[in-house]
Each structure stands twice: as structure tokens, then as C-alpha cells.
Design a protein around this motif. Structure first.
Motif, mmCIF file in Angstrom:
data_model
loop_
_atom_site.group_PDB
_atom_site.id
_atom_site.type_symbol
_atom_site.label_atom_id
_atom_site.label_comp_id
_atom_site.label_asym_id
_atom_site.label_seq_id
_atom_site.Cartn_x
_atom_site.Cartn_y
_atom_site.Cartn_z
ATOM 1 N N LEU A 278 77.277 59.481 -1.194
ATOM 2 C CA LEU A 278 75.895 59.013 -1.057
ATOM 3 C C LEU A 278 75.270 58.673 -2.415
ATOM 4 N N THR A 279 75.684 59.397 -3.455
ATOM 5 C CA THR A 279 75.203 59.052 -4.801
ATOM 6 C C THR A 279 75.725 57.681 -5.213
ATOM 7 N N ARG A 280 76.976 57.396 -4.863
ATOM 8 C CA ARG A 280 77.542 56.075 -5.166
ATOM 9 C C ARG A 280 76.774 54.992 -4.407
ATOM 10 N N CYS A 281 76.432 55.250 -3.143
ATOM 11 C CA CYS A 281 75.619 54.305 -2.355
ATOM 12 C C CYS A 281 74.274 54.059 -3.034
ATOM 13 N N TYR A 282 73.654 55.134 -3.483
ATOM 14 C CA TYR A 282 72.328 55.090 -4.115
ATOM 15 C C TYR A 282 72.320 54.113 -5.291
ATOM 16 N N PHE A 283 73.321 54.224 -6.145
ATOM 17 C CA PHE A 283 73.392 53.331 -7.304
ATOM 18 C C PHE A 283 73.817 51.919 -6.901
ATOM 19 N N ALA A 284 74.768 51.818 -6.001
ATOM 20 C CA ALA A 284 75.254 50.500 -5.580
ATOM 21 C C ALA A 284 74.161 49.693 -4.892
ATOM 22 N N PHE A 285 73.263 50.361 -4.156
ATOM 23 C CA PHE A 285 72.190 49.673 -3.441
ATOM 24 C C PHE A 285 70.981 49.383 -4.333
ATOM 25 N N GLY A 286 71.061 49.760 -5.617
ATOM 26 C CA GLY A 286 69.977 49.453 -6.549
ATOM 27 C C GLY A 286 68.769 50.347 -6.407
ATOM 28 N N LEU A 287 68.987 51.642 -6.059
ATOM 29 C CA LEU A 287 67.871 52.563 -5.891
ATOM 30 C C LEU A 287 67.639 53.430 -7.128
ATOM 31 N N LEU A 367 74.127 57.090 4.769
ATOM 32 C CA LEU A 367 74.244 55.690 4.346
ATOM 33 C C LEU A 367 73.158 54.834 5.005
ATOM 34 N N LYS A 368 72.953 55.050 6.298
ATOM 35 C CA LYS A 368 71.944 54.278 7.029
ATOM 36 C C LYS A 368 70.555 54.488 6.430
ATOM 37 N N GLU A 369 70.253 55.729 6.075
ATOM 38 C CA GLU A 369 68.947 56.047 5.493
ATOM 39 C C GLU A 369 68.751 55.328 4.159
ATOM 40 N N LEU A 370 69.745 55.398 3.289
ATOM 41 C CA LEU A 370 69.654 54.744 1.981
ATOM 42 C C LEU A 370 69.613 53.218 2.120
ATOM 43 N N ALA A 371 70.405 52.698 3.056
ATOM 44 C CA ALA A 371 70.432 51.243 3.277
ATOM 45 C C ALA A 371 69.070 50.737 3.731
ATOM 46 N N ASN A 372 68.418 51.481 4.605
ATOM 47 C CA ASN A 372 67.109 51.050 5.103
ATOM 48 C C ASN A 372 66.054 51.042 4.003
ATOM 49 N N VAL A 373 66.109 52.036 3.109
ATOM 50 C CA VAL A 373 65.184 52.055 1.978
ATOM 51 C C VAL A 373 65.437 50.852 1.078
ATOM 52 N N ALA A 374 66.713 50.569 0.798
ATOM 53 C CA ALA A 374 67.066 49.427 -0.051
ATOM 54 C C ALA A 374 66.607 48.109 0.582
ATOM 55 N N ARG A 375 66.753 47.996 1.890
ATOM 56 C CA ARG A 375 66.318 46.775 2.593
ATOM 57 C C ARG A 375 64.799 46.597 2.483
ATOM 58 N N GLU A 376 64.061 47.690 2.620
ATOM 59 C CA GLU A 376 62.608 47.624 2.500
ATOM 60 C C GLU A 376 62.202 47.125 1.118
ATOM 61 N N ILE A 377 62.889 47.620 0.102
ATOM 62 C CA ILE A 377 62.578 47.216 -1.275
ATOM 63 C C ILE A 377 62.869 45.737 -1.474
ATOM 64 N N ARG A 378 64.036 45.282 -0.976
ATOM 65 C CA ARG A 378 64.377 43.856 -1.122
ATOM 66 C C ARG A 378 63.345 42.978 -0.413
ATOM 67 N N LYS A 379 62.878 43.437 0.744
ATOM 68 C CA LYS A 379 61.889 42.657 1.501
ATOM 69 C C LYS A 379 60.578 42.554 0.736
ATOM 70 N N GLU A 380 60.163 43.681 0.138
ATOM 71 C CA GLU A 380 58.912 43.653 -0.627
ATOM 72 C C GLU A 380 59.030 42.725 -1.836
ATOM 73 N N VAL A 381 60.176 42.759 -2.504
ATOM 74 C CA VAL A 381 60.385 41.873 -3.648
ATOM 75 C C VAL A 381 60.347 40.419 -3.208
ATOM 76 N N LEU A 382 61.037 40.122 -2.115
ATOM 77 C CA LEU A 382 61.080 38.752 -1.606
ATOM 78 C C LEU A 382 59.683 38.276 -1.211
ATOM 79 N N ASP A 383 58.927 39.115 -0.512
ATOM 80 C CA ASP A 383 57.573 38.738 -0.096
ATOM 81 C C ASP A 383 56.667 38.498 -1.302
ATOM 82 N N SER A 384 56.887 39.257 -2.373
ATOM 83 C CA SER A 384 56.027 39.150 -3.555
ATOM 84 C C SER A 384 56.277 37.899 -4.380
ATOM 85 N N VAL A 385 57.502 37.375 -4.325
ATOM 86 C CA VAL A 385 57.820 36.199 -5.157
ATOM 87 C C VAL A 385 57.663 34.890 -4.385
ATOM 88 N N ARG A 386 57.342 34.977 -3.105
ATOM 89 C CA ARG A 386 57.162 33.755 -2.317
ATOM 90 C C ARG A 386 55.892 33.020 -2.719
#
Length: 386
Positions: A278-287, A367-386
Motif C-alpha cells: 500500500l505504501t508503494r501504491c501511495y507513492f505510485a499514485f502521486g499521493l 488499493l481501492k481507497e487510495l485509488a479513489n483519493v488519487a482520482r479525486e485529486i486528479r479531477k480537482e486538478v483537471l477542473d481547476s485548469v479548464r
């Protein structure tokens, strides 16, 4: 009730454990390879081309972070400098000496920098590629390894061209690409990737990732995708998918540990395995802090608050994952696993099954928990640069 012949029971037990041992050994090999296979990336180019900033970007660091490759320093050595990925020590990025010398000899250069060490080469330049770059690429090709041309500092070019009334970003990028290719005709039709080390979400950084992934062997590809910075929602999903694909191997490997009837052994090993995965997931997902700081700077908005939505992400951030309490159900499963391992005949196989199920549940839900957090962050970044 019919009593089973002790000899038959022993034969069944031996057969079952033999099959289990083979399966778990194979799973452990696959999991160890996923987590530990070495990947050595060589980055070369003339001094001032942006090698250090590119290497820092690959490692998820800013140029002024502790442990970052030094930028703006005159090159004085002919020795390669090795930089480990902060979260994945099996991935190493090598800053090779510049190739701008008038007396450059490609074959001698590759011998001096220990050519066989590297899985592939990135030939980087912040201007047009020169004859030295071509000579080096020809020698690398002759020795049957891959090379990739990367044109850096594209953000500087775009910034300079924006002053013109007739500015057209796509036209500028097309002109830069054509200018690069003009000097590389001797090599056939090589691809040139345009990148900015300070804005990985733009230009060809993701395309470079995808090309490398396609051309590497599977085990090396997994190492690359774990270490490569997240540069888009699609890039994140690719990472999530490779981690999902190895959960079975990690869980089955833990099943092999459960066969040994030593109190606490399987639970301790499973906890360590879960924490590492899970630590590897954390870093790989950019958290991690560095990745979030870079994105926060890009959109001028804090993002670290997203981590509070996940107990696992918060625990990793606080370096306390191994102390994270699991549910009562899982504690019961760990206890049942030990009891089952002591049952004659099929106890070890039963314990292995419980260990597999427990580890699988923890890894999949984590993994699912970390992935969902990473997805939320990507969405916020995408919404902010539009």
C-alpha cells in the motif's frame, strides 16, 4: 462415520501441500519481481540541456528538494551520477556526462559510462540535436539497445513565443519538432518527445511514458509504471490496473507463509506485506508530499486535505501504516488461521486459504481507497485548469 486410512490421509496431505507449495513459490517469485526488479535509466545530453531537472521530475522532486540532482552546475566529471527513486530503490536514474566535446567518440563514451548497466537511453537536448547526438544513437543502436530523443525546456520556448501577436502554440510545437528531426534524418525516422520538466501534464511526457512501456519487457514495464510520475487521469488508471493485477500473487505468497505453524508468523508477515504494497501504491499514485506540492503549485490550491478522507493515506503520510488497526473480523481470521494450521491432515491448506483471503481483502480494499483519493485529486486538478 467411515474412518479414513491414515496412509491415504498422509498421501492427500502431501499432494495438497506439494501443489500449494509450487503455487505459492511461483506467486512469491512474481510478487518479488514486481516489487524489486531493477530498472536503470540513462539520461545523457550536453551540459545545460536540463538533464538534472528532468531527472528530478522523474523522481517526483523539485530542483530545490533535499536529495535532488543539482541544477545549473558546470559538469566537471566523466563519471555517471546515480539517483535512486525515493520510493522505489530498485529504479535508478543515471545522469551521464555531457556529450558536447569536439573530440567526442561514441564507442569510447559508452565504454566509459558502462553501457551494459542501462536498460535504455534518453538523449536530451534543449535546442536542436547535433551530430554528437546522432553518433551516440548510432552506437547505441549498433549495440542493440533503445534510445529516445527528448527535447526539453519546451515551456521556455512557448513563453518566448507568446510575446508574438501571431502566436499559435501548436504551430510552435510543430516547428520545434520539425527542426529537431531535420538533424536526425541519418537515423531514419526517429520520434522526438517534447517535454517540460516543470509541467508534466503538458506536451509529450505521457506519450514518452507510453512508448517506453510498450517497448520494455513486462517486468521492466511494471517497474517503470510504478516509478513514473502521474501525468494524467489515464496514466493513473494504468498504474491502478498493474497493482490490481499483482494482488493475487501477493495474497498467494502470504498463503505459503501461513503453512508454517508458528504463532504470529503469518500475521506479522502479512502486515508487513500489506504495508509495503500500500505504501508503494501511495507513492505510485502521486499521493506523497512532493507530488501533491507540485500539483498544488500548478493550480494554486492546497490538495493535501484529500488525504484525510483515507485512513490508509493518512497513516502512510504519518509513517504509521503498520500500526493501523484492522477490523475485528480480520483479527478473528488471523487467529483462526493459526488454529487451522495445527489441524492434522488439511490444517496447513486451510490456514493458507484463510491467509490468502485475509491478505487479498486488505490489499484490494486498501488499493481501492487510495485509488479513489488519487482520482479525486486528479479531477480537482483537471477542473481547476479548464
Amino acid at each position: 462415520m467411515e474412518t479414513q486410512d491414515p496412509a491415504v490421509a498422509e498421501a492427500v496431505k502431501a499432494s495438497g501441500e506439494s501443489t500449494l507449495e509450487k503455487a505459492t513459490a511461483k506467486a512469491k517469485e512474481a510478487y518479488d519481481q514486481f516489487m524489486n526488479v531493477s530498472l536503470n535509466i540513462a539520461v545523457t545530453g550536453k551540459t545545460g540541456s536540463g538533464k538534472s531537472s528532468f531527472i528530478n521530475a522523474l523522481r517526483g522532486l523539485k530542483d530545490d528538494d533535499e536529495g535532488a540532482a543539482r541544477t545549473g552546475v558546470t559538469e566537471t566529471t566523466m563519471l555517471p551520477n546515480m539517483y535512486e527513486h525515493p520510493a522505489m530503490p530498485n529504479v535508478k536514474i543515471w545522469d551521464l556526462p555531457g556529450i558536447g566535446s569536439p573530440n567526442f567518440k561514441a564507442d569510447k563514451y559508452l565504454k566509459d559510462v558502462k553501457f551494459k548497466t542501462y536498460d535504455f537511453f534518453i538523449i536530451l537536448n534543449s535546442e536542436r540535436f547535433m551530430q554528437n547526438d546522432v553518433m551516440l544513437a548510432k552506437e547505441i543502436r549498433k549495440q542493440k539497445k533503445n534510445f529516445y530523443f527528448v527535447r526539453s525546456k519546451i515551456d521556455n520556448d512557448i513563453s518566448a513565443e507568446k510575446r508574438r501577436k501571431t502566436f499559435d502554440e501548436q504551430r510552435v510545437l510543430c516547428t520545434i519538432r520539425e527542426d529537431c528531426l531535420k538533424n536526425l534524418k541519418q537515423l531514419g525516422d526517429p520520434r522526438v518527445f517534447l517535454i517540460s520538466s516543470f509541467d508534466l501534464e503538458k506536451y509529450d511526457f505521457e506519450e514518452l511514458q507510453n512508448t517506453l512501456a510498450e517497448e520494455l519487457p513486462v517486468h521492466k514495464r511494471n517497474a517503470l509504471l510504478q516509478a513514473w510520475p502521474v501525468c494524467s487521469a489515464a496514466s493513473l488508471e494504468m498504474k491502478i490496473k498493474i497493482f490490481e493485477g499483482v494482488i493475487w500473487a501477493a495474497s498467494l505468497a502470504s498463503a505459503g507463509i501461513a503453512v508454517v505453524p508458528v504463532p504470529g508468523l503469518s500475521a506479522a508477515c502479512d502486515t508487513g506485506m500489506v504495508a509495503l504494497f500500500l505504501t508503494r501504491c501511495y507513492f505510485a499514485f502521486g499521493l506523497d508530499d512532493g507530488s501533491l506540492a507540485r500539483l498544488s503549485e500548478k493550480i494554486n490550491k492546497p490538495l493535501v486535505g484529500h488525504l484525510a478522507k483515507s485512513k490508509i493515506a493518512s497513516a502512510i503520510q504519518e509513517k504509521a501504516l503498520t500500526r493501523l488497526q484492522v477490523s475485528g473480523t480480520l483479527v478473528v481470521l488471523f487467529s483462526a488461521e493459526y488454529v487451522a494450521s495445527l489441524v492434522p491432515g488439511v490444517g496447513s491448506v486451510a490456514a493458507a486459504g484463510l491467509s490468502f483471503g485475509t491478505t487479498y481483502y486488505l490489499l484490494r480494499s486498501g488499493l481501492k481507497e487510495l485509488a479513489n483519493v488519487a482520482r479525486e485529486i486528479r479531477k480537482e486538478v483537471l477542473d481547476s485548469v479548464r
